[in-house]
Design an enzyme around this catalytic site. Structure first.
Site, mmCIF file in Angstrom:
data_model
loop_
_atom_site.group_PDB
_atom_site.id
_atom_site.type_symbol
_atom_site.label_atom_id
_atom_site.label_comp_id
_atom_site.label_asym_id
_atom_site.label_seq_id
_atom_site.Cartn_x
_atom_site.Cartn_y
_atom_site.Cartn_z
ATOM 1 C CE LYS A 35 -79.557 4.462 -11.361
ATOM 2 N NZ LYS A 35 -78.201 3.866 -11.395
ATOM 3 C CG ASN B 248 -90.994 5.823 -3.857
ATOM 4 O OD1 ASN B 248 -91.057 6.647 -4.768
ATOM 5 N ND2 ASN B 248 -91.780 4.755 -3.794
ATOM 6 N NE ARG B 249 -82.904 9.447 -3.651
ATOM 7 C CZ ARG B 249 -83.004 9.261 -4.960
ATOM 8 N NH1 ARG B 249 -83.616 8.191 -5.431
ATOM 9 N NH2 ARG B 249 -82.490 10.123 -5.802
ATOM 10 C CG LEU B 250 -88.964 4.243 1.483
ATOM 11 C CD1 LEU B 250 -90.352 3.632 1.552
ATOM 12 C CD2 LEU B 250 -88.574 4.817 2.839
#
Length: 214
Positions: free
Chosen positions: A9, A191-193
């Site tokens: 997601k 972006n999982r940041l």
């Protein structure tokens, strides 16, 4: 076996920046809590996971309901003789966590738990519906019972015993206040940041604020 490696997601709903946060975590928690409440997609925004170290040495987590929070900490209620209650009394270091998935937010709280005063427990118990009061009395929480019928029959008997009577709070049932030592706020980002901001309690009662790598 189920392969969940393709479950992904993109988190894009908000951001958590140092330029827009208060000096203490309770104010930020209050803001997030009411934003989640106003968003309307969480049926029980006060549902939280309480993690303890059990008497057997294993960690254990379960969902309970937060009933109050303020500058002193976070209050929930339970049976002190339950597995959870005994674990907290033996080792008061606990962790609370909230996950408001519709807001893409998580809060993790490390703290020290202690029993609330009897007055606080009495006042909350008195506010509960009679059915919940009797449920707290009839349930020897975490103990083995022979059947569902056993509990229901005991409840029926209590309903007769306390018919038209004031139902007193059992002494083994009451509140825990968790005083926070560390509070981490997690905001999902692309972006999982993800944004992770941690508040750590200091000896002068101020809070140290750090950004953590996601």
């Amino acid at each position: 076996m189920s392969d969940l490696s393709n479950y992904r997601k993109s988190y894009e709903k908000s951001e958590l920046l140092e330029s827009n946060i208060p000096e203490d975590p309770i104010n930020l928690f209050n803001r997030w809590f009411h934003e989640a409440e106003d968003f309307g997609a969480n049926e029980e925004v006060n549902a939280m996971t309480v993690s303890t170290i059990g008497l057997d040495g294993f960690p254990k987590s379960r969902v309970v309901l937060l009933k109050k929070f303020n500058e002193e900490g976070f209050i929930f209620y339970t049976n002190y003789n339950s597995e959870k209650g005994k674990a907290i009394i033996e080792n008061p270091k606990v962790c609370l966590s909230f996950f408001w998935h519709t807001m893409e937010r998580q809060v993790i709280i490390k703290g020290i738990a202690q029993k609330t005063s009897e007055t606080i427990s009495d006042n909350y118990f008195e506010s509960r519906p009679d059915g919940s009061k009797l449920g707290a009395i009839v349930s020897n929480q975490s103990e083995v019972v022979p059947s569902r019928e056993f509990l229901e029959e005991n409840l029926k008997q209590l309903e007769k015993d306390f018919d038209s009577m004031v139902i007193p709070r059992p002494k083994h049932w009451g509140g825990f206040l968790v005083t926070p030592l560390e509070v981490e706020f997690w905001q999902g980002r692309p972006n999982r940041l993800h944004d992770r901001i941690r508040y750590t309690s200091q000896e002068d009662f101020s809070w140290k604020i750090d950004r953590l790598s996601p």
